[in-house]
Design a protein around this motif. Sequence first.
Motif, PDB file in Angstrom:
ATOM      1  N   GLN A 129      39.939 -42.655  20.511  1.00  0.00           N
ATOM      2  CA  GLN A 129      40.419 -41.267  20.587  1.00  0.00           C
ATOM      3  C   GLN A 129      39.271 -40.287  20.815  1.00  0.00           C
ATOM      4  O   GLN A 129      39.458 -39.074  20.701  1.00  0.00           O
ATOM      5  CB  GLN A 129      41.162 -40.886  19.293  1.00  0.00           C
ATOM      6  N   GLY A 130      38.103 -40.798  21.141  1.00  0.00           N
ATOM      7  CA  GLY A 130      36.942 -39.936  21.268  1.00  0.00           C
ATOM      8  C   GLY A 130      36.364 -39.610  19.903  1.00  0.00           C
ATOM      9  O   GLY A 130      36.833 -40.089  18.870  1.00  0.00           O
ATOM     10  N   VAL A 131      35.336 -38.776  19.882  1.00  0.00           N
ATOM     11  CA  VAL A 131      34.693 -38.423  18.614  1.00  0.00           C
ATOM     12  C   VAL A 131      34.108 -37.019  18.718  1.00  0.00           C
ATOM     13  O   VAL A 131      33.736 -36.555  19.794  1.00  0.00           O
ATOM     14  CB  VAL A 131      33.574 -39.429  18.250  1.00  0.00           C
ATOM     15  N   ARG A 132      34.066 -36.337  17.582  1.00  0.00           N
ATOM     16  CA  ARG A 132      33.366 -35.070  17.466  1.00  0.00           C
ATOM     17  C   ARG A 132      32.525 -35.129  16.195  1.00  0.00           C
ATOM     18  O   ARG A 132      33.026 -35.522  15.127  1.00  0.00           O
ATOM     19  CB  ARG A 132      34.336 -33.890  17.413  1.00  0.00           C
ATOM     20  N   PHE A 133      31.259 -34.773  16.322  1.00  0.00           N
ATOM     21  CA  PHE A 133      30.374 -34.850  15.169  1.00  0.00           C
ATOM     22  C   PHE A 133      29.279 -33.800  15.275  1.00  0.00           C
ATOM     23  O   PHE A 133      28.999 -33.273  16.362  1.00  0.00           O
ATOM     24  CB  PHE A 133      29.757 -36.254  15.039  1.00  0.00           C
ATOM     25  N   LEU A 134      28.675 -33.482  14.150  1.00  0.00           N
ATOM     26  CA  LEU A 134      27.497 -32.637  14.106  1.00  0.00           C
ATOM     27  C   LEU A 134      26.268 -33.525  14.102  1.00  0.00           C
ATOM     28  O   LEU A 134      26.241 -34.545  13.400  1.00  0.00           O
ATOM     29  CB  LEU A 134      27.499 -31.760  12.854  1.00  0.00           C
TER      30      LEU A 134
END
Length: 303
Positions: free
Chosen positions: A256-261
Amino acid sequence: MSLRPILETRPATPTLEGAGVKLHRAFGFHDPSELDPFLLFDDFRNEHPADFAKGFPWHPHRGIETITYVLSGTVDHTDSLGNEGSLGAGDVQWMTAGSGILHQEMPQGNANGQMHGFQLWGNLPADQKMTAPHYQDMPSTEIPVITDDDGTRVKVITGSFWGKTGPISGIAADPQYLDIQIPAGVKRTFPVDTYRRAFAYVFEGQAAFADASAPSGVLLEKEVAGQDVNIRDMSGDRTLVRFGTGDEITVQAGPQGVRFLLISGAPINEPVAWHGPIVMNTKEEIRQAMRDLRNDTFIKAAH
């Protein structure tokens, strides 16, 4: 180029803070050398106003900087210097508490009652502990966003990356603070200065982070989106990934993809004396801060 090893992967811990705000703490109040110059990182994310509406009433800070990044909802802030304002979705506030400030932060949900944001505490070196307090409030429209050909998106809050420089500057730790989104199945490598401590915090989707400490750099026991990847395991929502020394990290986005700092900063390497929202170098400096609070001398004249 050298890949950074993964020192630790751990979930953020449910915590109550302020007047009863439910949040998740990725690190803080344990070993301050672990991610020096960073002291604490909170993920305040709630679907129900009752879990955050009482907010963070008046409280002191000295000797640190607080970095607030709002994703949804708003945070209204007021302080003892007469400043007041509101942070909306995508906005960032970098507050240097320095010699001392009293403030309150009151979150408000969006139209659906949802609130989401992060707060990071950065330490100040001894020669800046008692500097004059000040703010850098930055609206989302001023923060550069870079989108690469494969759909990878990077928001540059501080530091320089891919030819863009974040608008917040003059921070003691000289940090790099990036908000990164990678589409499903895409594998990317990102440079990180060798001399900085670094961590990633995953807050959407899943990703696998390559680990230089695994045999031949191979970490994977599975396939992600049909691609072999060098992963020990997948890191999902509210996961902290702490890296060792090196000058790059490699990330494989999940289905699902990824989002991170991705956050890094130069270590200060000084003694830390810590009492709640006050962080100094010695116990005597902490005791002095407590005396200042009792004697109404905590807020110093402009200097």
